[in-house]
Design a protein around this motif. Structure first.
Motif, PDB file in Angstrom:
ATOM      1  N   ASP A  10     -11.101   8.922  -0.018  1.00  0.00           N
ATOM      2  CA  ASP A  10     -12.453   8.834   0.546  1.00  0.00           C
ATOM      3  C   ASP A  10     -13.034  10.201   0.877  1.00  0.00           C
ATOM      4  OD1 ASP A  10     -12.574   6.099   0.366  1.00  0.00           O
ATOM      5  OD2 ASP A  10     -11.977   5.720   2.435  1.00  0.00           O
ATOM      6  N   LEU A  11     -12.174  11.163   1.254  1.00  0.00           N
ATOM      7  CA  LEU A  11     -12.655  12.483   1.665  1.00  0.00           C
ATOM      8  C   LEU A  11     -12.251  13.582   0.679  1.00  0.00           C
ATOM      9  CD1 LEU A  11     -12.042  12.322   5.529  1.00  0.00           C
ATOM     10  CD2 LEU A  11     -14.148  11.900   4.253  1.00  0.00           C
ATOM     11  N   ASP A  12     -11.881  13.156  -0.541  1.00  0.00           N
ATOM     12  CA  ASP A  12     -11.532  14.110  -1.605  1.00  0.00           C
ATOM     13  C   ASP A  12     -10.422  15.066  -1.181  1.00  0.00           C
ATOM     14  OD1 ASP A  12     -13.429  13.099  -3.443  1.00  0.00           O
ATOM     15  OD2 ASP A  12     -15.015  14.236  -2.462  1.00  0.00           O
ATOM     16  N   LEU A  13      -9.414  14.520  -0.531  1.00  0.00           N
ATOM     17  CA  LEU A  13      -8.257  15.306  -0.112  1.00  0.00           C
ATOM     18  C   LEU A  13      -7.094  15.041  -1.059  1.00  0.00           C
ATOM     19  CD1 LEU A  13      -8.551  14.549   3.707  1.00  0.00           C
ATOM     20  CD2 LEU A  13      -9.217  16.672   2.549  1.00  0.00           C
ATOM     21  N   GLU A  14      -6.089  15.901  -0.992  1.00  0.00           N
ATOM     22  CA  GLU A  14      -4.907  15.685  -1.833  1.00  0.00           C
ATOM     23  C   GLU A  14      -3.933  14.756  -1.129  1.00  0.00           C
ATOM     24  OE1 GLU A  14      -2.925  18.670  -3.989  1.00  0.00           O
ATOM     25  OE2 GLU A  14      -4.744  19.814  -4.435  1.00  0.00           O
ATOM     26  N   PHE A  15      -3.122  14.092  -1.932  1.00  0.00           N
ATOM     27  CA  PHE A  15      -2.200  13.080  -1.414  1.00  0.00           C
ATOM     28  C   PHE A  15      -0.830  13.297  -2.031  1.00  0.00           C
ATOM     29  CE2 PHE A  15      -0.237   8.825  -1.596  1.00  0.00           C
ATOM     30  CZ  PHE A  15      -0.348   8.431  -0.265  1.00  0.00           C
ATOM     31  N   ILE A  16       0.180  13.390  -1.177  1.00  0.00           N
ATOM     32  CA  ILE A  16       1.563  13.549  -1.628  1.00  0.00           C
ATOM     33  C   ILE A  16       2.277  12.228  -1.362  1.00  0.00           C
ATOM     34  CG2 ILE A  16       3.719  14.836  -1.317  1.00  0.00           C
ATOM     35  CD1 ILE A  16       1.928  17.102  -0.111  1.00  0.00           C
ATOM     36  N   PRO A  17       2.509  11.403  -2.378  1.00  0.00           N
ATOM     37  CA  PRO A  17       3.071  10.062  -2.157  1.00  0.00           C
ATOM     38  C   PRO A  17       4.493  10.106  -1.610  1.00  0.00           C
ATOM     39  CG  PRO A  17       3.010  10.571  -4.500  1.00  0.00           C
ATOM     40  CD  PRO A  17       2.277  11.677  -3.814  1.00  0.00           C
ATOM     41  N   LEU A  18       4.776   9.195  -0.674  1.00  0.00           N
ATOM     42  CA  LEU A  18       6.105   9.110  -0.083  1.00  0.00           C
ATOM     43  C   LEU A  18       6.747   7.732  -0.244  1.00  0.00           C
ATOM     44  CD1 LEU A  18       5.588  11.042   3.291  1.00  0.00           C
ATOM     45  CD2 LEU A  18       6.680  11.882   1.195  1.00  0.00           C
ATOM     46  N   THR A  19       5.968   6.653  -0.013  1.00  0.00           N
ATOM     47  CA  THR A  19       6.577   5.320  -0.066  1.00  0.00           C
ATOM     48  C   THR A  19       5.507   4.249  -0.211  1.00  0.00           C
ATOM     49  OG1 THR A  19       8.131   3.847   1.080  1.00  0.00           O
ATOM     50  CG2 THR A  19       6.473   4.937   2.433  1.00  0.00           C
ATOM     51  N   ARG A  25       0.837  -1.188   0.000  1.00  0.00           N
ATOM     52  CA  ARG A  25       0.000   0.000   0.000  1.00  0.00           C
ATOM     53  C   ARG A  25       0.883   1.253   0.000  1.00  0.00           C
ATOM     54  NH1 ARG A  25      -2.439   0.307   6.185  1.00  0.00           N
ATOM     55  NH2 ARG A  25      -0.510   0.987   7.186  1.00  0.00           N
ATOM     56  N   GLU A  26       0.308   2.334  -0.473  1.00  0.00           N
ATOM     57  CA  GLU A  26       1.043   3.585  -0.619  1.00  0.00           C
ATOM     58  C   GLU A  26       0.748   4.499   0.564  1.00  0.00           C
ATOM     59  OE1 GLU A  26       2.054   6.576  -4.334  1.00  0.00           O
ATOM     60  OE2 GLU A  26       0.035   5.731  -4.167  1.00  0.00           O
ATOM     61  N   GLN A  27       1.811   4.964   1.203  1.00  0.00           N
ATOM     62  CA  GLN A  27       1.695   5.926   2.292  1.00  0.00           C
ATOM     63  C   GLN A  27       2.210   7.281   1.817  1.00  0.00           C
ATOM     64  OE1 GLN A  27       0.560   5.744   5.574  1.00  0.00           O
ATOM     65  NE2 GLN A  27       1.470   3.960   6.595  1.00  0.00           N
ATOM     66  N   GLY A  28       1.589   8.335   2.308  1.00  0.00           N
ATOM     67  CA  GLY A  28       2.014   9.673   1.940  1.00  0.00           C
ATOM     68  C   GLY A  28       1.358  10.714   2.827  1.00  0.00           C
ATOM     69  N   LEU A  29       1.574  11.963   2.494  1.00  0.00           N
ATOM     70  CA  LEU A  29       0.996  13.052   3.273  1.00  0.00           C
ATOM     71  C   LEU A  29      -0.389  13.401   2.738  1.00  0.00           C
ATOM     72  CD1 LEU A  29       4.113  15.368   3.694  1.00  0.00           C
ATOM     73  CD2 LEU A  29       3.165  13.702   5.318  1.00  0.00           C
ATOM     74  N   ILE A  35       2.724  22.279   1.117  1.00  0.00           N
ATOM     75  CA  ILE A  35       3.536  21.203   1.704  1.00  0.00           C
ATOM     76  C   ILE A  35       3.989  20.265   0.579  1.00  0.00           C
ATOM     77  CG2 ILE A  35       3.459  19.191   3.227  1.00  0.00           C
ATOM     78  CD1 ILE A  35       1.466  20.781   4.961  1.00  0.00           C
ATOM     79  N   THR A  36       5.282  19.963   0.553  1.00  0.00           N
ATOM     80  CA  THR A  36       5.820  19.110  -0.509  1.00  0.00           C
ATOM     81  C   THR A  36       6.436  17.821   0.013  1.00  0.00           C
ATOM     82  OG1 THR A  36       7.961  20.244  -0.448  1.00  0.00           O
ATOM     83  CG2 THR A  36       6.291  21.091  -1.980  1.00  0.00           C
ATOM     84  N   GLY A  37       6.728  17.760   1.311  1.00  0.00           N
ATOM     85  CA  GLY A  37       7.359  16.562   1.840  1.00  0.00           C
ATOM     86  C   GLY A  37       7.469  16.597   3.342  1.00  0.00           C
ATOM     87  N   ILE A  38       8.095  15.561   3.893  1.00  0.00           N
ATOM     88  CA  ILE A  38       8.231  15.407   5.339  1.00  0.00           C
ATOM     89  C   ILE A  38       8.910  16.607   5.979  1.00  0.00           C
ATOM     90  CG2 ILE A  38       9.565  14.111   7.055  1.00  0.00           C
ATOM     91  CD1 ILE A  38       7.012  12.746   6.450  1.00  0.00           C
ATOM     92  N   ALA A  39       9.911  17.163   5.326  1.00  0.00           N
ATOM     93  CA  ALA A  39      10.672  18.265   5.924  1.00  0.00           C
ATOM     94  C   ALA A  39       9.794  19.478   6.213  1.00  0.00           C
ATOM     95  CB  ALA A  39      11.826  18.663   4.999  1.00  0.00           C
ATOM     96  N   ASP A  40       8.665  19.613   5.527  1.00  0.00           N
ATOM     97  CA  ASP A  40       7.785  20.774   5.736  1.00  0.00           C
ATOM     98  C   ASP A  40       6.910  20.635   6.982  1.00  0.00           C
ATOM     99  OD1 ASP A  40       8.732  21.876   3.369  1.00  0.00           O
ATOM    100  OD2 ASP A  40       7.165  20.946   2.160  1.00  0.00           O
ATOM    101  N   GLY A  66      -9.984  20.736   9.107  1.00  0.00           N
ATOM    102  CA  GLY A  66      -9.111  21.863   9.389  1.00  0.00           C
ATOM    103  C   GLY A  66      -8.449  21.804  10.751  1.00  0.00           C
ATOM    104  N   THR A  67      -8.611  20.673  11.462  1.00  0.00           N
ATOM    105  CA  THR A  67      -7.976  20.526  12.772  1.00  0.00           C
ATOM    106  C   THR A  67      -6.460  20.520  12.647  1.00  0.00           C
ATOM    107  OG1 THR A  67      -9.878  19.214  13.500  1.00  0.00           O
ATOM    108  CG2 THR A  67      -7.880  19.087  14.846  1.00  0.00           C
ATOM    109  N   VAL A  68      -5.973  19.958  11.546  1.00  0.00           N
ATOM    110  CA  VAL A  68      -4.530  19.913  11.283  1.00  0.00           C
ATOM    111  C   VAL A  68      -4.282  20.344   9.839  1.00  0.00           C
ATOM    112  CG1 VAL A  68      -4.140  18.055  12.951  1.00  0.00           C
ATOM    113  CG2 VAL A  68      -4.592  17.490  10.555  1.00  0.00           C
ATOM    114  N   HIS A  69      -3.025  20.584   9.545  1.00  0.00           N
ATOM    115  CA  HIS A  69      -2.650  20.977   8.188  1.00  0.00           C
ATOM    116  C   HIS A  69      -2.251  19.792   7.327  1.00  0.00           C
ATOM    117  CE1 HIS A  69      -1.371  24.738  10.589  1.00  0.00           C
ATOM    118  NE2 HIS A  69      -2.599  24.923  10.108  1.00  0.00           N
ATOM    119  N   ALA A  70      -1.870  18.672   7.961  1.00  0.00           N
ATOM    120  CA  ALA A  70      -1.419  17.500   7.215  1.00  0.00           C
ATOM    121  C   ALA A  70      -1.367  16.298   8.138  1.00  0.00           C
ATOM    122  CB  ALA A  70      -0.038  17.749   6.603  1.00  0.00           C
ATOM    123  N   GLY A  71      -1.192  15.133   7.542  1.00  0.00           N
ATOM    124  CA  GLY A  71      -1.004  13.906   8.317  1.00  0.00           C
ATOM    125  C   GLY A  71      -0.499  12.806   7.412  1.00  0.00           C
TER     126      GLY A  71
END
Length: 318
Positions: A245-254, A161-165, A175-180, A231-236
């Motif tokens: 499922d919630l029509d959010l954007e996804f930044i793939p990491l691994t 499975r794909e994990q990301g932000l 936000i572009t990656g973990i460092a942000d 809007g509780t958080v900026h990313a996860g």
């Protein structure tokens, strides 16, 4: 009726034990009737039942032959009413797997990979859903081998499975990656979960202290996505399907291996799960969630000594 069932069970046990192998031809019906001291019609009925279960292959004017998938089919036949109990990690596709098994799979907790392996070790669960990245770069095998030592540990591959932000639509904070993440409010999972371990490793690799993160601790991938959506958080950090499922954007990491770690004695109870994972229908439904690779779903691996990680798939494994 009792004799017919005894014959079915005896043949299935022989196949599971490996004394009869896929491709082997059975003796003639009359010879088997003499062996079991019963009638030819009773033996014939038993063979038809095993053929319906996928254990034997029957053809006109030919002796019964053990089917290529007989090892798994025989386990399913012998444990038709067994229920596999699973603890461990959270994954949206587990709900599809549970539905496909129609009561033969029970997910008892989703408190994280490490907690799942502990539950198996303590006898509270048959299997643990895990996705743990070892410092060697190997997923799952070193942890299952260590925590289930002495229990003949195995891995059943569920899927990759794909994990990301997960970020809001339009990614307003760029936000572009973990460092942000250090500059933002982040939803993260509890310690001991595979996703928390992955997040901590990625932060350390980016030069950030995981303890400096700000934000709430949540219990599942869907809760990560909900925290972003409200809007509780900026990313996860979470799986792609939760973002979709919630029509959010996804930044793939691994990509990561999501496996079931279990002791050798639980393989019989897992036969129905293994068979379901190998069906195109279930694989298609899981893949349709987004961010899943099911090409190896249902592969069974017996784990061997320290540092060796996975071995080849067992000969004759279900």
């Amino acid at each position: 009726m009792t004799r017919y069932r005894e014959i079915c069970t005896d043949l299935a046990h022989r196949i599971v034990a490996g004394t009869i192998h896929p491709g082997d031809e059975l003796p003639g019906i009359r010879d088997l009737a003499r062996e079991w001291q019963t009638t030819a019609s009773t033996v014939s009925r038993a063979q038809r039942r095993l053929a319906d279960a996928g254990v034997l292959e029957l053809a006109d004017r030919r002796r019964a032959r053990v089917s290529p998938g007989a090892a798994l089919a025989a386990r399913r036949f012998l444990h038709v009413d067994s229920v596999l109990t699973v603890a461990g990690s959270d994954d949206p596709a587990l709900d599809l797997l549970t539905g496909a098994l129609d009561g033969r799979l029970s997910v008892i907790t989703r408190e994280g990979s490490v907690a799942g392996l502990s539950a198996v070790r303590q006898g509270h669960a048959d299997g643990a859903a895990i996705h743990l990245l070892h410092h060697t770069g190997v997923y799952n095998a070193p942890f299952a081998l260590g925590m289930l030592r002495g229990l003949e540990p195995h891995l059943i591959h569920l899927w990759r499975r794909e994990q990301g932000l997960i970020v809001p639509p339009g990614n307003p904070r760029g936000i572009t990656g973990i460092a942000d993440l250090a500059a933002h409010r982040v939803a993260f999972r509890r310690p001991g979960t595979g996703t928390r371990i992955l997040l901590d490793r990625l932060l350390l690799a980016a030069g950030h202290d995981p303890d400096d993160l700000r934000g709430p601790q949540v219990g599942s991938h869907l809760e990560v996505a909900l925290a972003v959506a409200t809007g509780t958080v900026h990313a996860g950090l979470g799986v792609r399907s939760a973002a979709a499922d919630l029509d959010l954007e996804f930044i793939p990491l691994t990509w990561e291996d999501f496996d079931l770690g279990l002791a050798g004695h639980a393989l019989d109870s897992a036969a129905h799960l293994i068979a379901a994972l190998r069906t195109p229908a279930l694989r298609g439904r899981i893949s349709a969630l987004g961010g899943y690779d099911t090409s190896r779903s249902g592969d069974v691996t017996k784990l061997s000594g320290p540092g060796q990680g996975r071995t080849r798939r067992e000969a004759g494994a279900p």
